[in-house]
Design an enzyme around this catalytic site. Structure first.
Site, PDB file in Angstrom:
ATOM      1  N   HIS A 162      10.079   8.222   6.685  1.00 53.15           N
ATOM      2  CA  HIS A 162       9.341   7.708   5.531  1.00 53.15           C
ATOM      3  C   HIS A 162       7.877   8.120   5.567  1.00 53.15           C
ATOM      4  CE1 HIS A 162       8.377   5.016   2.241  1.00 53.15           C
ATOM      5  NE2 HIS A 162       7.467   4.402   2.973  1.00 53.15           N
ATOM      6  N   SER A 212       5.476   4.806  -1.441  1.00 54.86           N
ATOM      7  CA  SER A 212       6.039   3.612  -0.834  1.00 54.86           C
ATOM      8  C   SER A 212       5.727   2.404  -1.722  1.00 54.86           C
ATOM      9  CB  SER A 212       5.508   3.448   0.593  1.00 54.86           C
ATOM     10  OG  SER A 212       6.248   2.482   1.298  1.00 54.86           O
ATOM     11  N   ASP A 271      13.914  10.175   5.296  1.00 49.82           N
ATOM     12  CA  ASP A 271      13.458   8.804   5.039  1.00 49.82           C
ATOM     13  C   ASP A 271      14.648   7.852   5.117  1.00 49.82           C
ATOM     14  OD1 ASP A 271      12.353   6.440   4.104  1.00 49.82           O
ATOM     15  OD2 ASP A 271      11.298   7.391   2.428  1.00 49.82           O
TER      16      ASP A 271
END
Length: 399
Positions: free
Chosen positions: A380, A183, A347
């Site tokens: 995610h 991320s 995601d």
């Protein structure tokens, strides 16, 4: 499950009991930041030289909080940098305890015998510049002994990597055996390998994009506005107040959770179930999913700082590896390290299509111009939750 000490990003969504929900309704502290005088836990602290930011502003002698695991070998060749996501910190592995309100966010990946094996690797995890768990950020004291607050300068991902590079210099690490990040941490990993290619022997970019898109900026902007519109935020200068901007911060966190998880997971886990026997259909009752979001929003305010949240969202919005480098393809072509690019099929924040752009322009992708895709219902957050699947991919890179 101990909801108080478990990072919500690292576990599947679960129904929150009414008793647990009510236990989190008391007023949070003004800030959930780690403050000087608090128990350091496993942290050590490194004060850097003055750092000139991309904006031209000089940040005087910033400090990074850092945790390490394993032993650095005599050649200083086995160091692995792990960079955390937006709401993570340096506590990658270990239990909750004094100084650490939650357990390590990658306990299933980093440790003895695990994918990032601390019997083999010397793992270094700093809290990012601008963070709120020991590194210099808005809740830290400026040179005038008053919190930085609204005076804290704008940061970019590149500024944060510059601070990490200064940390590596301080530790005497000329070249990382691997740089790993997911991320926002994946943005750092990319910048490391582009800015300092000779200092990165292996690279892992997990669930991260090469560029933060208009859609992703929009998602960050509404979270920022939720905090800014809380009157208690006071432009960022709230640290001496009785009430902090916890309402705005909790709302921002609830918004974020909707992007971190997949619709399929939320629908399967909660459906249209009620929190209690009291109807939410025009009455005072609540749906289970409402209680889930409320609980985790309120819990988050006890371990994070609103000023840091705004600062880190701004840094994420700056992310564009091609900026001033001739475009994305030219920038990614600078990377010389063998690179694992990993995405999560569900995601919706940084979808696999983002990772495919990265892989397409690498010289040494572990899967050629392809992407390692983890199948997960968790969206995610799958890169945090699916420890076995992610760990298997990391082993391919590290071995």
């Amino acid at each position: 499950m101990d909801w108080q000490s478990t990072p919500e990003d690292t576990v599947p969504s679960s129904v929150i009991s009414e008793h647990t929900r009510l236990a989190m309704l008391g007023r949070p502290p003004v800030t959930g930041a780690w403050r000087d005088g608090d128990d350091p836990g496993g942290r050590s602290f490194v004060t850097l030289d003055d750092l000139v930011l991309e904006s031209g502003v000089t940040l005087p002698r910033p400090r990074l909080a850092v945790e390490t695991w394993g032993q650095l070998d005599a050649e200083r060749s086995n160091a692995v940098l792990v960079s955390h996501a937006l709401t993570g910190d340096s506590h990658v592995a270990g239990a909750a305890g004094p100084g650490h309100p939650t357990a390590g966010w990658w306990n299933g990946v980093v440790g003895p015998g695990l994918a990032i094996d601390t019997d083999r690797w010397f793992v270094v995890a700093p809290n990012v510049l601008g963070g709120c768990q020991g590194s210099t950020g808005p809740s830290s004291f400026a040179p005038d002994a008053v919190e930085w607050g609204s005076r804290f300068p704008h940061l970019t991902i590149r500024d944060q990597v510059a601070a990490q590079a200064a940390l590596a210099d301080h530790l005497g690490i000329e070249r990382w055996a691997a740089v790993v990040g997911g991320s926002m941490g994946g943005m750092h990993a990319l910048e490391w390998a582009i800015t300092h290619p000779s200092r990165v022997a292996r690279l892992a970019v997990l669930a991260a994009p090469p560029v933060v898109s208009a859609d992703q900026i929009a998602l960050n902007t509404v979270q920022y506005e939720a905090i800014r519109m809380d009157a208690a935020f006071d432009g960022g200068d709230y640290y001496d107040a009785v009430d902090g901007p916890y309402r705005g911060l909790a709302l921002a966190r609830r918004m974020a959770l909707l992007n971190y998880r997949s619709p399929d997971e939320l629908n399967a886990r909660f459906g249209r179930s009620w929190q209690s026997e009291i109807s939410p259909l025009g009455g005072p009752g609540r749906f289970q999913v409402e209680s889930y979001l409320d609980f985790h929003g309120n819990k988050f305010t006890r371990r994070f700082d609103a000023g840091s949240y705004v600062t880190l969202l701004g840094a994420m919005n700056s992310h564009d590896v091609g900026r001033d480098r001739g475009g994305v393809a030219a920038a990614l072509n600078r990377i010389t390290a063998p690179t694992l690019v990993l995405g999560v099929d569900s995601d919706r924040l940084f979808p696999v299509s983002d990772q495919r752009v990265i892989a397409r322009h690498l010289r040494h992708g572990l899967d050629g111009d392809g992407v390692a895709v983890v199948e997960s219902p968790y969206g995610h957050d799958g890169f945090l939750i699916e420890g076995d699947a992610v760990g298997a991919q990391l082993r391919r890179l590290l071995d």
